[in-house]
Write a protein that holds these residues in place. Structure first.
Motif, PDB file in Angstrom:
ATOM      1  N   LYS A 384      20.232 -48.280 -26.244  1.00  0.00           N
ATOM      2  CA  LYS A 384      20.224 -48.309 -24.777  1.00  0.00           C
ATOM      3  C   LYS A 384      21.364 -47.475 -24.214  1.00  0.00           C
ATOM      4  O   LYS A 384      21.201 -46.699 -23.276  1.00  0.00           O
ATOM      5  CB  LYS A 384      20.341 -49.757 -24.280  1.00  0.00           C
ATOM      6  N   GLN A 385      22.539 -47.640 -24.798  1.00  0.00           N
ATOM      7  CA  GLN A 385      23.714 -46.906 -24.317  1.00  0.00           C
ATOM      8  C   GLN A 385      23.541 -45.394 -24.525  1.00  0.00           C
ATOM      9  O   GLN A 385      23.862 -44.599 -23.655  1.00  0.00           O
ATOM     10  CB  GLN A 385      24.964 -47.398 -25.059  1.00  0.00           C
ATOM     11  N   TYR A 386      23.003 -44.999 -25.688  1.00  0.00           N
ATOM     12  CA  TYR A 386      22.883 -43.581 -26.020  1.00  0.00           C
ATOM     13  C   TYR A 386      21.879 -42.884 -25.110  1.00  0.00           C
ATOM     14  O   TYR A 386      22.087 -41.716 -24.722  1.00  0.00           O
ATOM     15  CB  TYR A 386      22.447 -43.443 -27.484  1.00  0.00           C
ATOM     16  N   LEU A 387      20.781 -43.585 -24.734  1.00  0.00           N
ATOM     17  CA  LEU A 387      19.732 -42.959 -23.950  1.00  0.00           C
ATOM     18  C   LEU A 387      20.012 -43.010 -22.454  1.00  0.00           C
ATOM     19  O   LEU A 387      19.316 -42.329 -21.674  1.00  0.00           O
ATOM     20  CB  LEU A 387      18.376 -43.633 -24.233  1.00  0.00           C
ATOM     21  N   THR A 388      21.017 -43.796 -22.044  1.00  0.00           N
ATOM     22  CA  THR A 388      21.312 -43.925 -20.628  1.00  0.00           C
ATOM     23  C   THR A 388      21.718 -42.570 -20.041  1.00  0.00           C
ATOM     24  O   THR A 388      22.601 -41.905 -20.551  1.00  0.00           O
ATOM     25  CB  THR A 388      22.441 -44.935 -20.395  1.00  0.00           C
ATOM     26  N   GLY A 389      21.056 -42.172 -18.988  1.00  0.00           N
ATOM     27  CA  GLY A 389      21.404 -40.927 -18.301  1.00  0.00           C
ATOM     28  C   GLY A 389      20.830 -39.675 -18.931  1.00  0.00           C
ATOM     29  O   GLY A 389      21.055 -38.556 -18.418  1.00  0.00           O
ATOM     30  N   LYS A 390      20.104 -39.802 -20.037  1.00  0.00           N
ATOM     31  CA  LYS A 390      19.524 -38.621 -20.701  1.00  0.00           C
ATOM     32  C   LYS A 390      18.067 -38.448 -20.295  1.00  0.00           C
ATOM     33  O   LYS A 390      17.335 -39.416 -20.131  1.00  0.00           O
ATOM     34  CB  LYS A 390      19.618 -38.766 -22.219  1.00  0.00           C
ATOM     35  N   LYS A 391      17.669 -37.196 -20.178  1.00  0.00           N
ATOM     36  CA  LYS A 391      16.261 -36.894 -19.961  1.00  0.00           C
ATOM     37  C   LYS A 391      15.525 -37.097 -21.290  1.00  0.00           C
ATOM     38  O   LYS A 391      16.040 -36.766 -22.343  1.00  0.00           O
ATOM     39  CB  LYS A 391      16.060 -35.454 -19.511  1.00  0.00           C
ATOM     40  N   MET A 392      14.314 -37.625 -21.211  1.00  0.00           N
ATOM     41  CA  MET A 392      13.595 -37.890 -22.441  1.00  0.00           C
ATOM     42  C   MET A 392      12.120 -37.554 -22.238  1.00  0.00           C
ATOM     43  O   MET A 392      11.537 -37.884 -21.197  1.00  0.00           O
ATOM     44  CB  MET A 392      13.748 -39.333 -22.891  1.00  0.00           C
TER      45      MET A 392
END
Length: 395
Positions: A384-392
């Motif tokens: 959750k922390q790693y994907l926060t704020g990233k485009k996916m």
């Protein structure tokens, strides 16, 4: 217990005298002729002989040569220095021999025979020191003074062989055999030079065949990569600050490479590089990153037709990685991504997808020859922390 032996002064003297008697001093005067030998030393001479034989009075001959040096002809000086050089040569003091021969040549006595001997002797001294180029120059100079000089011709051929210039060595031998057709040394050198020449030509042919094969393999590899539409990415050095009046951003940028081996430099870093097998399939070195644990896995030859699941079944099968202390990197929990660094976007990859299909994606770039992927545990706090704020995006 036995008492230690005690030696008094007289005992010590006896032991020393006995040892002195056994080991006779070398280079000493002879017991019977010491007075005559002593009288030959210039410092202790009572009378100077009218005629000085250099062999009988070497020290006196040297002193007189120094005193009367200005009275001697250039030829006498050169001859004396040649003799001195020869003595050094016999002692294997080749550096001093070269100095003596050089000094003799500087006298320019005009005697061609003497000059030729000096040059060939100096060539021999250089040869023994491994100075092949200098030895060859002296041999050539001696041959120029006396074209048929045997020692000069032999030395020149030897130098050329040592310098691996076998064609020139054969020329020296053939020139020598015209003047000395029965000389065994020249005949042997001619045979040796010809043998080395043929071996060198054979090695050169093998190297050329190997080079051509390697070039063909490289061309086939690059053609296969181009045919598949795989994009190579390589680092580009930033321009110097202040160039063209503008400051560049810090750090290195990247650029899509021309299809060349410059974009496949992974071999230097990992010892592996993409290769094309006999079935025309590409095998890539692939890097998997685990950012949660700052760990990685490396597969040196991932066949393009294999799916990621084929490898995951081995990597996360019965035995989980030792760094997975929470035992959560099970096959069913994993998510696979690749990152488009330019657009700061993560693309989610289905593990059942083949490597080739991912490499052909329009936003996948192979950086320095090694495709790289990110593996996360689905639903974990780090995920959750790693994907926060990233485009996916999904692949």
């Amino acid at each position: 217990m036995a008492s230690p032996a005690i030696l008094n002064d007289s005992d010590d003297d006896d032991v020393f005298a006995e040892a002195f008697a056994r080991f006779k001093y070398k280079n000493a005067f002879d017991e019977d002729t010491w007075e005559e030998e002593f009288d030959k030393i210039p410092m202790f001479m009572k009378t100077v002989p009218e005629e000085i034989d250099p062999k009988e009075y070497p020290e006196l001959a040297h002193i007189q040569a120094i005193i009367h040096d200005e009275d001697r002809t250039p030829e006498e000086k050169a001859q004396s220095l040649k003799n001195e050089g020869n003595e050094f040569f016999k002692e294997k003091n080749y550096l001093k021999a070269i100095v003596a021969y050089t000094a003799a040549l500087k006298n320019k006595c005009g005697d061609q025979d003497l000059d030729t001997v000096l040059l060939t002797n100096r060539a021999a001294a250089h040869f023994h020191l491994g100075n092949m180029r200098s030895a060859l120059n002296d041999a050539a100079a001696a041959k120029k003074v006396k074209p048929g000089h045997l020692k000069a011709l032999i030395r020149g051929a030897q130098c050329c062989i040592e310098l691996r210039n076998f064609v020139t060595a054969i020329q020296w031998c053939e020139e020598g055999l015209k003047a000395h057709p029965t000389d065994k040394k020249l005949q042997d050198l001619r045979a040796a030079a010809d043998k080395h020449k043929r071996a060198a030509e054979r090695d050169a042919r093998k190297a050329k065949v190997k080079e051509n094969k390697l070039n063909n393999e490289k061309e086939a590899l690059m053609a296969a990569i181009k045919e598949r539409g795989v994009k190579l990415l390589q680092p580009v050095k930033p321009r110097q600050s202040g160039s063209d009046g503008e400051d560049d951003d810090e750090g290195s940028s990247t650029a899509v490479a021309e299809l060349s081996l410059d974009g496949l430099s992974s071999h230097k870093a990992t010892g592996a590089q993409v290769f094309l097998d006999e079935q025309n399939s590409l095998h890539w070195p692939v890097l998997f990153l685990y950012p949660e644990h700052q760990q990685s896995d490396f597969i040196s030859a991932f066949c393009e037709s294999n799916s990621f699941l084929d490898h995951f079944a081995v990597m996360f099968g019965e035995e989980l990685p030792p760094w997975d202390v929470d035992r959560k990197y099970h096959l069913q929990n994993l998510q696979l991504f690749f990152e488009d660094e330019e657009r700061e976007t993560l693309y989610k990859v289905d593990p059942e997808t083949t490597l080739l299909k991912v490499l052909q994606h329009k936003r996948f770039f192979v950086k320095v020859g090694t495709p790289r992927f990110i593996i996360l545990v689905n639903g974990s706090s780090f995920w959750k922390q790693y994907l926060t704020g990233k485009k996916m995006q999904a692949l």
